[in-house]
Design a protein around this motif. Structure first.
Motif, PDB file in Angstrom:
ATOM      1  N   LEU A 174       0.809  -1.223   0.000  1.00 38.77           N
ATOM      2  CA  LEU A 174       0.000   0.000   0.000  1.00 38.77           C
ATOM      3  C   LEU A 174       0.847   1.280   0.000  1.00 38.77           C
ATOM      4  O   LEU A 174       0.613   2.187  -0.784  1.00 38.77           O
ATOM      5  N   LEU A 175       1.806   1.338   0.903  1.00 38.40           N
ATOM      6  CA  LEU A 175       2.496   2.610   1.135  1.00 38.40           C
ATOM      7  C   LEU A 175       3.574   2.834   0.087  1.00 38.40           C
ATOM      8  O   LEU A 175       4.289   1.912  -0.290  1.00 38.40           O
ATOM      9  N   PRO A 176       3.708   4.070  -0.385  1.00 39.10           N
ATOM     10  CA  PRO A 176       4.688   4.353  -1.435  1.00 39.10           C
ATOM     11  C   PRO A 176       6.099   3.930  -1.043  1.00 39.10           C
ATOM     12  O   PRO A 176       6.838   3.391  -1.858  1.00 39.10           O
ATOM     13  N   GLU A 177       6.470   4.177   0.235  1.00 39.29           N
ATOM     14  CA  GLU A 177       7.823   3.798   0.664  1.00 39.29           C
ATOM     15  C   GLU A 177       8.041   2.314   0.428  1.00 39.29           C
ATOM     16  O   GLU A 177       9.139   1.864   0.122  1.00 39.29           O
ATOM     17  N   ASN A 178       6.987   1.537   0.599  1.00 38.58           N
ATOM     18  CA  ASN A 178       7.115   0.094   0.397  1.00 38.58           C
ATOM     19  C   ASN A 178       6.941  -0.300  -1.065  1.00 38.58           C
ATOM     20  O   ASN A 178       7.720  -1.065  -1.604  1.00 38.58           O
ATOM     21  N   HIS A 179       5.894   0.229  -1.732  1.00 47.27           N
ATOM     22  CA  HIS A 179       5.654  -0.348  -3.046  1.00 47.27           C
ATOM     23  C   HIS A 179       6.720   0.031  -4.076  1.00 47.27           C
ATOM     24  O   HIS A 179       7.033  -0.768  -4.941  1.00 47.27           O
ATOM     25  N   TYR A 180       7.316   1.212  -3.938  1.00 48.27           N
ATOM     26  CA  TYR A 180       8.397   1.510  -4.885  1.00 48.27           C
ATOM     27  C   TYR A 180       9.603   0.604  -4.646  1.00 48.27           C
ATOM     28  O   TYR A 180      10.266   0.157  -5.576  1.00 48.27           O
ATOM     29  N   PHE A 181       9.862   0.349  -3.385  1.00 42.25           N
ATOM     30  CA  PHE A 181      10.994  -0.508  -3.044  1.00 42.25           C
ATOM     31  C   PHE A 181      10.748  -1.966  -3.484  1.00 42.25           C
ATOM     32  O   PHE A 181      11.589  -2.591  -4.128  1.00 42.25           O
ATOM     33  N   TYR A 182       9.575  -2.471  -3.163  1.00 43.31           N
ATOM     34  CA  TYR A 182       9.271  -3.859  -3.543  1.00 43.31           C
ATOM     35  C   TYR A 182       9.152  -3.996  -5.058  1.00 43.31           C
ATOM     36  O   TYR A 182       9.466  -5.044  -5.616  1.00 43.31           O
ATOM     37  N   PRO A 195      10.670  -2.810   7.100  1.00 46.72           N
ATOM     38  CA  PRO A 195      12.070  -3.091   7.429  1.00 46.72           C
ATOM     39  C   PRO A 195      12.859  -1.881   7.919  1.00 46.72           C
ATOM     40  O   PRO A 195      12.381  -0.746   7.888  1.00 46.72           O
ATOM     41  N   ILE A 196      14.061  -2.172   8.346  1.00 48.68           N
ATOM     42  CA  ILE A 196      14.990  -1.138   8.784  1.00 48.68           C
ATOM     43  C   ILE A 196      16.301  -1.343   8.015  1.00 48.68           C
ATOM     44  O   ILE A 196      16.884  -2.422   8.074  1.00 48.68           O
ATOM     45  N   GLY A 202      12.961   5.838   3.734  1.00 46.43           N
ATOM     46  CA  GLY A 202      11.866   5.619   4.689  1.00 46.43           C
ATOM     47  C   GLY A 202      12.164   4.552   5.722  1.00 46.43           C
ATOM     48  O   GLY A 202      11.458   4.442   6.724  1.00 46.43           O
ATOM     49  N   TYR A 203      13.197   3.751   5.474  1.00 50.84           N
ATOM     50  CA  TYR A 203      13.465   2.625   6.368  1.00 50.84           C
ATOM     51  C   TYR A 203      14.438   2.962   7.486  1.00 50.84           C
ATOM     52  O   TYR A 203      15.084   2.090   8.063  1.00 50.84           O
ATOM     53  N   ALA A 204      14.535   4.263   7.783  1.00 50.84           N
ATOM     54  CA  ALA A 204      15.439   4.698   8.849  1.00 50.84           C
ATOM     55  C   ALA A 204      14.877   4.330  10.216  1.00 50.84           C
ATOM     56  O   ALA A 204      13.665   4.301  10.428  1.00 50.84           O
ATOM     57  N   LEU A 205      15.769   4.068  11.132  1.00 52.05           N
ATOM     58  CA  LEU A 205      15.382   3.753  12.509  1.00 52.05           C
ATOM     59  C   LEU A 205      14.678   4.914  13.189  1.00 52.05           C
ATOM     60  O   LEU A 205      13.879   4.732  14.103  1.00 52.05           O
ATOM     61  N   SER A 206      14.987   6.120  12.725  1.00 50.42           N
ATOM     62  CA  SER A 206      14.441   7.307  13.389  1.00 50.42           C
ATOM     63  C   SER A 206      12.944   7.450  13.187  1.00 50.42           C
ATOM     64  O   SER A 206      12.309   8.280  13.825  1.00 50.42           O
ATOM     65  N   ARG A 207      12.365   6.629  12.294  1.00 48.19           N
ATOM     66  CA  ARG A 207      10.945   6.854  11.988  1.00 48.19           C
ATOM     67  C   ARG A 207      10.030   6.584  13.181  1.00 48.19           C
ATOM     68  O   ARG A 207       8.940   7.134  13.266  1.00 48.19           O
ATOM     69  N   PHE A 208      10.481   5.772  14.100  1.00 46.65           N
ATOM     70  CA  PHE A 208       9.619   5.476  15.247  1.00 46.65           C
ATOM     71  C   PHE A 208       9.508   6.702  16.141  1.00 46.65           C
ATOM     72  O   PHE A 208       8.451   6.997  16.667  1.00 46.65           O
ATOM     73  N   GLU A 212       1.608  -0.765   7.306  1.00 49.02           N
ATOM     74  CA  GLU A 212       0.699  -1.123   6.197  1.00 49.02           C
ATOM     75  C   GLU A 212      -0.707  -1.490   6.689  1.00 49.02           C
ATOM     76  O   GLU A 212      -1.685  -0.976   6.182  1.00 49.02           O
ATOM     77  N   PRO A 213      -0.829  -2.398   7.637  1.00 50.82           N
ATOM     78  CA  PRO A 213      -2.185  -2.794   8.033  1.00 50.82           C
ATOM     79  C   PRO A 213      -2.772  -1.932   9.141  1.00 50.82           C
ATOM     80  O   PRO A 213      -3.884  -2.193   9.578  1.00 50.82           O
ATOM     81  N   GLY A 214      -2.056  -0.932   9.618  1.00 49.22           N
ATOM     82  CA  GLY A 214      -2.579  -0.112  10.712  1.00 49.22           C
ATOM     83  C   GLY A 214      -2.711  -0.897  11.991  1.00 49.22           C
ATOM     84  O   GLY A 214      -3.623  -0.701  12.773  1.00 49.22           O
ATOM     85  N   ARG A 215      -1.756  -1.801  12.185  1.00 46.39           N
ATOM     86  CA  ARG A 215      -1.872  -2.723  13.311  1.00 46.39           C
ATOM     87  C   ARG A 215      -1.299  -2.118  14.581  1.00 46.39           C
ATOM     88  O   ARG A 215      -1.590  -2.560  15.677  1.00 46.39           O
ATOM     89  N   GLY A 216      -0.430  -1.108  14.435  1.00 51.72           N
ATOM     90  CA  GLY A 216       0.157  -0.502  15.610  1.00 51.72           C
ATOM     91  C   GLY A 216       1.383  -1.249  16.082  1.00 51.72           C
ATOM     92  O   GLY A 216       1.836  -2.186  15.432  1.00 51.72           O
TER      93      GLY A 216
END
Lengths: 425, 79, 166, 980
Positions: A89-97, A355-356, A401-407, A415-419
């Motif tokens: 779903l998310l651009p950070e993921n789908h462009y990478f995948y 991922p990180i 987008g996969y930086a550790l600082s994102r948290f 992606e699933p809004g699972r938290g």
């Protein structure tokens, strides 16, 4: 006589046939462990090997070692259900995948090793009309990003995949499906072996049975790694240890947003191919099944995590049952087909499911981890991008987008809004 | 791991229990407590719920390399 | 369904026939629990004259099955140490009697371990949240009302395809 | 079809039956297996291998059989890959050989084997890369698989039974029976599972005397004794999985799914007595039909008299070969020769063998020592063997029609390696056993590498006694059975016969997957050296038989090539299930409609009877719409929603989660759980409240009612009810442990009927009667009143899901139907979930599409609630920078720019000039009130400005609609209707 593995081709097979024994060589050579490297990569799984390959090929780094506690490809790269797709779903993921999916398309030729990329389609089934908006949101995001996706209603599903009998009465009737035709499967072991062979040919030292036990640090700069075979100096260190990443964090005194969980898979006896795609279904009331049929004829299945931290690699019976329940619901004709083997991998689950790939505590220490369910399918992209990060010290846009600082910053990729829970079934 | 022993219900099958999270052991600040874990291969502090049984919340210390339960505390009481 | 099986589904749905109250303590165990007439051993069932009974089914939680509304004084006393909540209608009773009862339950639960040293247990039967109670003859299963039909279907399926395959 | 002579065997009856194999009729006797009946009638070839499609006969008699797998039934109702030696024949059974076309005898694809070695290990990795694998894959897939894929449903429920015992004994051979006996005598409750239809194991054919009785008598006596001690014995039942006290066994009588059942066994101890699996010896063409394991022949002969008249050569490396040969001769099998790899001196180590040797010689059987079979001869069936003397090197040829080989036994120890347990290799017997077992698990008999009856009985008794003693049972000096059987094997490991390297590709190891000695050599040459790598590279041991006959053999040959010990080569890790298990057995009763339970409200039957179209929503079944209001969902829902706005309607809201929160600190507890304070709610009033997840995202919303100073009911959305309960319980038990607050799930204790629309007040007043008239009239928005209706408790809450004047009637379930019908009698029509959705989108109310776990309160325009400063769960993490960026999405309303066009939830929103998503549509409905499509959307803050123009792009459904951003409330923004 050359030690290098000869070029593979139909001609080579014929030549080997004429030459008799001795024609083929080891895919990777067991070189001696040196005492100093430009880059030491910990973990000879898909990500470690692919990164080594790209460091050598794209960045001309000469002295690279991949240190592996056990065997090349013994971890998750050889334990997954072989599915590749980029329908995130998310651009950070789908462009990478998607970068990975494109690379899968040519990887066999790039590595001169047939990894058997089979774009047979990945079909995400919706078992309720309520799920359609979320599928559509994802599919539309993909289409706008130039990535293939189709939404099939029941009628279209029936035409395309009659084997699933979409109109069959079910506890949860099928409502629609999101299809990514270019998704599919890749022969998992071949990926590890193909990268190992290609990296080895570029001069990378792949050292098996070599466990890293510590990192030597001086003045906030990592100096090298302690191993069961002695100390190895390293200018840069990359950890790509999947399920054992949490421990690496503990080793370096850096708590990580990671828990290690088991993910199991199982395979049936071989039967004549009837399922020519990958089907994925999530059922209300804790259940998920993904199922495909291998080129040997076995049905390969997986589902949710076992559900609690574990390094045992022994999956629970109940989760296998759960997955099989789903498979029988999708394909009741499989009732009489037998399961012959179940296995499990240890997955590095992050707190947002993405991922990180980042520096880890020191300027010259890097982490490639947190692959959750998705590590296998990203290997070619991860290797290329991670190599750039390690070689240049700068993360390419694809993995920013996969930086550790994102948290801490809130730029979560959930992606699933699972938290912040690896497990919520 | 195939069973857990609920302090109230006794020995029950694992499928009755749900793991929630490892204890926030990386710091008390909300960010650490929510996201960051200290992962030890032989000792893990976890919250579980006996959700398909008495619904009690449990604090479980386990060895995640073997599945062995080291300690099981019934939460919800103040002693 | 097996003839020797008597499946009743009466108690819970009949208005005013029975009141159900869930009692919850703030803290467990508490010394004065017994003084309030509540059983204190996990899984214990206390029965009173007039057909009411109390099930200690979860830590600090009891289910009172009473033929009439619970007395005002007991409710008031509770506020000191816990709460009384009327849950009439939440649970539906199924009585399982006869020799088929045990094997019927054995197709979904390890009966012996579940009821070891106790007369009632909160447990999931046929995927339905339930409280299983051992009676002098057979069992009473209190099933969540929303899944009572599912429970009955599960039992009916067994009637056709019982677990007694040997 | 020729009339078969009646055979005699321990498992046969005289009654004859007929069955079909590859279209021909065959005769069998009741008790026969497919393998025994076909072999008895001269059918040697029973299948083809998976890769080279080599013609194959029977190798083994058990689940380890790699070759003789059949398809049972007629298309599409088939069961593939059924092991012929385990398949009990029934009258009229239809069997088919597999993996061949057009016939078993003539298979086109078997031409592949002409390239033998060419297609060896690693072949596929080296080619088919240009232009892509996909070019070749369809053709390769056509050759894949073994049995036919079933085409018809086979998903009837399988029974599950939970069993409890102190000691579970897996395997009812001599060792298992002894262990069961000892354990039962100690007072332990014992459960015995045996894979075969009868107990006894090898005693079925071994010449043995136990406690002075012939073996068969001892087995029968023991069975009676066990029965009298209360031991339950399950035959046809195999231990397939489990560890640490919970074990799974699968009953599959007759080798066919159909009457199977699953046992889930809780046991204190486990005795693994699952015997051992005989393994072949590698020599050239050791896979020709007619090359069979010696033990298989013994079983076929004894059980089914299936080998009478055959002329076998026996090839083995142990003493047992002579006993077996003698028994076969006695049974009328014309044994031609016994070829022993060992020197003759070994024979003299026990008198029994000397006697057998002499009698075999006397019967004219050729007995050769230090000799080996180097090759089998024959095309479609074995016609002879080439024998070579190991010292002189002399070779000769012997004719035969069967070649019975035995390279020793590999203990069945799968179960011993789960949950701890390591492998140990005994070089003298060439056997891997499980060592370092966790407490409560022991291995006895052949499973433990013990192959001689007398010591096996003593050891089994001793080990069982120690186990029950560990489990706390007292045993007075157990007396082990005294027995004498076949002599100790005196095995000298022998793995493969010499051959040129070129012929190694015809020395088969894993028959099913066509893994040969040449493949092992190739694997090593290419650097796949570790056994786990070899397995993955060559596909060794990954078939239906999971390498039971091949694993140890492969390890030994690898050890030879690597110059290492077999122990250091090791075996690949065995995986559950220990025995293949059908998927429906695994699914048990969770099939079809029973896959998951269905939750129903008390009004379920009414909905069904009145045209409600019920769909699953989570586990609940809820009416989407009523057919009385329209033929399809769209028409009916619009009609239902319109009626609510014009007159009124009622909806079943019983699925709402409800938690009663009680105690002096209940208000404070709720304050900590919600974004705003509950403790300020007045008794008799209610409030719309929002929960956050630990990370600050909105988790759920609902109305909280204050019943008394210390008593609240918190409602949750239907879909989140279970999670919210656990979430509340977690905080209650962890952070509020011992404090004055309790939680009680009252979801099922209250049915909810929501009555909405202009007429709602008057209808309710009529239905509830005069007692309630004034009280209902007095209720202002978010007030509630409590009382009774039809003997059940009733709460009348003035609150609205729909934006109309509306009331929620919370009623005890016993009176729910009565109340619903009374309302219906007043002319109130029901509406379904789809209409509810229309009404709530018109009002901009949220559901899970917006509360999707990705939105902060600010994203949902609830920033003002955060400003109130209540320190609840999740609030601390709301200050993160990402949450206020201009690209962060915020909830808005949307409508088509032209006021006519439609757009659907899931469409992505972009600037008209771009395709870069700025947000997406979360909900969309056709509004009967506004007569146009309306929706809610999450849009980047920078663009979330009223009257901004965006495009709803929906390439998936071929729609592109210009839309304008609006306020979230589409209908009655000032709330006049609610307040009316």
């Amino acid at each position: 006589m050359s030690l290098a593995s000869p070029h593979y081709s139909a001609w080579a097979l014929l030549r080997a046939r004429l030459a008799g024994s001795g024609y083929w060589k080891p895919l990777w050579t067991g070189r001696a462990l040196k005492n100093h490297y430009d880059v030491v990569i910990v973990g000879a799984g898909g990500h470690g090997l692919a990164t080594a390959y790209h460091l050598a090929r794209d960045h001309g780094i000469q002295r690279i070692a991949v240190l592996e506690k056990r065997l090349v490809g013994y971890g998750n790269v050889g334990r997954n259900t072989t599915i590749v797709r980029s329908n995130y779903l998310l651009p950070e993921n789908h462009y990478f995948y998607e970068d990975a999916l494109r690379r899968w398309g040519t990887l066999s030729r790039d590595l001169n090793y047939n990894v058997m990329y089979s774009p047979r389609g990945v079909v995400d089934l919706a078992v309720s009309d309520d799920e359609v908006p979320a599928l559509a949101r994802r599919g539309n995001a993909l289409r706008l990003a130039g990535i293939d996706a189709e939404l099939l209603d029941v009628a279209a599903l029936e035409r395309r995949y009659p084997e699933i009998a979409p109109r069959r009465a079910r506890r949860f009737p099928l409502a629609a499906a999101l299809v990514q035709a270019r998704g599919g499967t890749v022969r998992h072991d071949a990926v590890a072996w193909g990268y190992a062979r290609a990296a080895s040919a570029l001069g990378v030292d792949i050292i098996e049975d070599c466990e890293v036990t510590g990192v030597r640090v001086q003045a906030e700069v990592a100096q090298g790694v302690e191993t069961n075979r002695g100390y190895v100096r390293a200018e840069r260190i990359l950890f790509a240890t999947a399920g054992h990443t949490g421990m690496i964090g503990t080793l370096l005194g850096v708590p990580l947003p990671i828990e290690t969980h088991l993910l199991q898979a199982m395979v049936s006896e071989p039967i004549k191919p009837f399922l020519h795609t990958v089907m994925v279904s999530v059922f209300p009331g804790h259940g998920e099944t993904y199922i495909s049929q291998s080129d040997r004829g076995g049905l390969v299945m997986g589902g949710h995590l076992d559900g609690f931290p574990s390094y045992t690699r022994e999956g629970t019976w109940d989760r296998m049952q759960d997955v099989v329940e789903g498979a029988v619901d999708l394909f009741p004709q499989l009732g009489g087909v037998k399961i012959v083997r179940q296995w499990a991998g240890t997955n590095d689950m992050t707190m947002d499911g993405s991922p990180i790939i980042d520096r880890l505590r020191y300027n010259n220490v890097f982490l490639n981890a947190g692959w959750c369910y998705g590590g296998f399918k990203t290997i070619p992209a991860s290797g290329a991008a991670c190599a750039t990060l390690v070689a240049t010290g700068t993360a390419p846009d694809l993995i920013k987008g996969y930086a550790l600082s994102r948290f801490a910053s809130g730029h979560l990729l959930d992606e699933p809004g699972r938290g912040p829970f690896p497990v919520r079934l | 791991m195939t069973v857990l022993s609920c302090p109230f219900c006794g020995v029950r099958e694992l499928s009755e229990f749900e793991f929630h999270k490892t204890l926030p052991n990386a710091g008390d600040d909300p960010l650490s407590a929510t996201y960051f874990r200290i992962n030890r291969v032989d000792d893990s502090q976890e919250y579980w719920q006996h959700v398909r049984g008495c619904r009690a919340w449990l604090q479980v210390r386990r060895n995640p390399s073997t599945g062995q339960v080291l300690e099981m505390i019934l939460l919800g009481t103040r002693t | 369904m097996s003839e020797s099986l008597l499946l009743e589904r009466a108690l819970g749905m009949r208005p005013a026939a029975v009141r159900l109250v869930e009692v919850a303590a703030f803290n467990v165990p508490r010394d004065d629990v017994e003084s309030l007439g509540l059983p204190s051993r996990p899984g214990a069932v206390s029965r009173e004259d007039g057909g009411s009974c109390t099930l200690y089914f979860a830590p600090g939680r009891w289910l009172l099955v009473a033929p009439s509304p619970v007395s005002e004084t007991r409710v008031l006393a509770a506020s000191e140490w816990g709460s009384w909540v009327d849950v009439t209608g939440k649970w539906v009773a199924m009585a399982l009697q006869g020799e088929a009862a045990e094997w019927m339950l054995a197709s979904t639960v390890d009966l012996e371990t579940t009821l070891r040293n106790r007369d009632c247990a909160a447990v999931t039967l046929f995927d339905c949240p339930s409280i299983l109670v051992r009676e002098a003859q057979g069992f009473v299963v209190w099933v969540r009302a929303s899944v009572a039909d599912a429970w009955v279907s599960a039992v009916e399926r067994l009637g056709v395809n019982g677990p007694r395959t040997v | 079809m020729k009339a078969a002579i009646k055979r005699v065997g321990t498992r046969l009856s005289d009654k004859t039956i007929q069955f079909f194999f590859d279209g021909r009729v065959y005769q069998a006797q009741v008790g026969d297996t497919a393998a025994s009946a076909l072999l008895a009638q001269g059918v040697n070839a029973l299948g083809r291998s998976i890769k080279y499609r080599r013609l194959r006969g029977l190798l083994a008699v058990g689940p380890e059989e790699p070759n003789a797998l059949l398809t049972v039934g007629l298309s599409p109702m088939v069961i593939p890959n059924v092991s012929a030696p385990q398949l009990q024949l029934r009258e009229g059974l239809v069997l088919k050989s597999q993996n061949r076309w057009p016939s078993l005898r003539w298979d086109v694809a078997s031409l592949l084997q002409l390239g033998g070695g060419f297609f060896g290990a690693g072949f596929y990795y080296k080619t088919f890369m240009w232009p892509s694998w996909r070019t070749y894959e369809p053709l390769i897939r056509r050759l894949a698989g073994l049995g036919e894929a079933p085409g018809a449903s086979d998903a009837t429920a399988v029974s599950v039974e939970y069993l409890r015992c102190d000691v579970l004994v897996a395997g009812g051979g001599a060792a298992g029976l002894t262990a069961a006996l000892v354990a039962a005598q100690s007072g332990a409750r014992v459960l015995l599972v045996e894979r075969e239809p009868v107990i006894g194991g090898e005693l079925e054919f071994e010449s043995a005397v136990i406690d002075g009785q012939p073996a068969a008598t001892w087995v029968a006596t023991t069975q009676k004794t066990l029965e009298s001690l209360g031991v339950r014995t399950l035959t046809d039942t195999t231990l397939v999985g489990g560890s640490e006290g919970v074990y799974i066994a699968h009953r599959e009588p007759g080798g066919l799914a159909g009457h199977n059942g699953v046992f889930r066994i809780r046991s204190g101890g486990l005795v693994i007595a699952m015997g051992a699996i005989e393994r072949p010896i590698a020599f050239v063409d050791n896979d020709i039909p007619g090359v069979m394991l010696l033990g298989a022949a013994e079983r076929l002969s004894r059980r089914y008299g299936a080998l009478t008249g055959r002329r076998p050569v026996i090839f083995a490396n142990h003493q047992r070969a002579y006993a077996a040969a003698a028994r076969l001769v006695k049974a009328g099998v014309a044994v031609q020769a016994v070829i022993d790899t060992r020197p003759a001196t070994v024979l003299e180590q026990d008198a029994t063998t000397v006697r057998h040797y002499a009698s075999l010689k006397a019967s004219g059987v050729l007995c050769l020592s230090q000799s080996v079979v180097v090759a089998a001869k024959g095309r479609r069936a074995v016609t002879g063997v080439v024998i070579k003397h190991l010292v002189s090197g002399q070779a000769k040829r012997l004719p035969c029609d069967l070649l019975l080989t035995s390279g020793g036994w590999s203990p069945a120890m799968h179960a011993g390696l789960q949950g701890g347990g390591v492998r140990h290799y005994a070089a003298d017997s060439g056997a891997f056993t499980a060592a370092q077992q966790p407490t409560g698990r022991v291995t006895v008999g052949a499973s433990s590498g013990c192959f001689e009856l007398a010591s096996l009985l003593t050891e089994a008794a001793r080990i069982a006694a120690a186990l029950v003693s560990d489990l706390g049972f007292k045993l007075d000096s157990p007396r082990p059975p005294m027995g004498l059987g076949d002599p100790a094997p005196q095995l000298m490991p022998y793995w493969r016969s010499p051959c040129t390297q070129a012929l190694e590709k015809r020395q088969f190891i894993d028959f099913q997957n066509d893994v040969t000695v040449a493949d092992l050599r190739a694997s090593l040459a290419e650097g796949f050296i570790d056994i786990e790598h070899v397995k993955r590279y060559t596909t060794l041991g990954v078939g239906t038989d999971q390498g039971r006959t091949s694993n140890v053999l492969a390890a030994a040959i690898l050890a030879e090539f690597k110059g290492e010990s077999i122990e250091s080569v090791g075996l690949s890790r065995p995986r559950p299930p220990y025995h293949p298990m059908t998927m429906r057995a695994m699914a048990g009763w969770r099939v079809g409609a029973a896959l998951r339970i269905s939750k129903r409200t008390p009004l379920h039957d009414w909905h069904v009877a009145h045209g409600g179209v019920l769909d699953p929503m989570g586990l609940w079944m809820r009416p989407r719409f009523y057919l009385s209001n329209g033929v399809d969902a769209a028409t009916a829902a619009v009609a239902e929603a319109r009626r609510v706005r014009t007159t009124g309607g009622m909806v079943d809201g019983s699925t709402l989660g409800k938690i009663e929160v009680v105690g002096a600190e209940a208000g404070l507890f709720l304050d900590s759980m919600y974004l705003t304070k509950a403790s300020t709610i007045k008794v008799g009033r209610s409030k719309y409240m929002v929960n956050l997840r630990e990370d600050g995202m909105v988790l759920d919303d609902g109305i909280v009612l204050r019943l008394a100073p210390d008593r609240f009911i918190a409602t949750t959305s239907s879909g989140h009810a279970e999670h919210m309960l656990s979430h509340f319980e977690h905080y209650r038990d962890v952070d509020w442990a011992g404090r004055a607050v309790t939680l009680t799930d009252v979801t099922d204790a209250w049915s909810v009927i929501a009555v909405a629309g202009p007429c709602s007040r008057s209808v309710i007043q009529k239905v509830l009667g005069s007692d309630w008239h004034a009280r209902v009239a007095a209720l202002t928005h978010m007030d509630f009143a409590r009382g009774e209706f039809a003997g059940a408790p009733l709460t009348v809450l003035r609150a609205s899901f729909s934006g109309e004047l509306a009331y929620e009637l919370h009623i005890g379930p016993s009176a729910a139907l009565a109340l619903w019908e009374a309302l219906s009698a007043q002319g109130l029509e029901p509406y379904g979930i789809d209409a509810l959705d229309i009404l709530r989108v018109e009002k901009g109310y949220l559901v899970s599409s917006e509360l999707n776990g990705e939105t902060t309160p600010d994203d949902l325009n609830m920033g003002s609630l955060v400003q109130l400063g209540n320190p609840c769960v999740g609030r601390a993490l709301l200050n993160r920078p990402a949450f206020s960026e201009s690209t962060r999405a915020r909830l808005v309303g949307v409508r088509a720019l032209d006021g006519r066009s439609s757009f659907l939830a899931g469409a992505q929103l972009t600037d008209p000039s771009s395709t870069r998503p700025l947000g997406y549509i979360t909900s969309s409905v056709f509004s009967p009130t506004l007569n146009e499509w309306i929706g809610l959307a999450l849009v980047a803050r920078a663009q979330a400005i009223e009257e901004a123009t965006l495009v709803a792009r929906d390439p998936l459904r071929g729609q592109e609609t210009l839309i304008r951003v609006t306020a979230t409330v589409h209908v009655d923004p000032s709330g006049e209707r609610i307040k009316s």
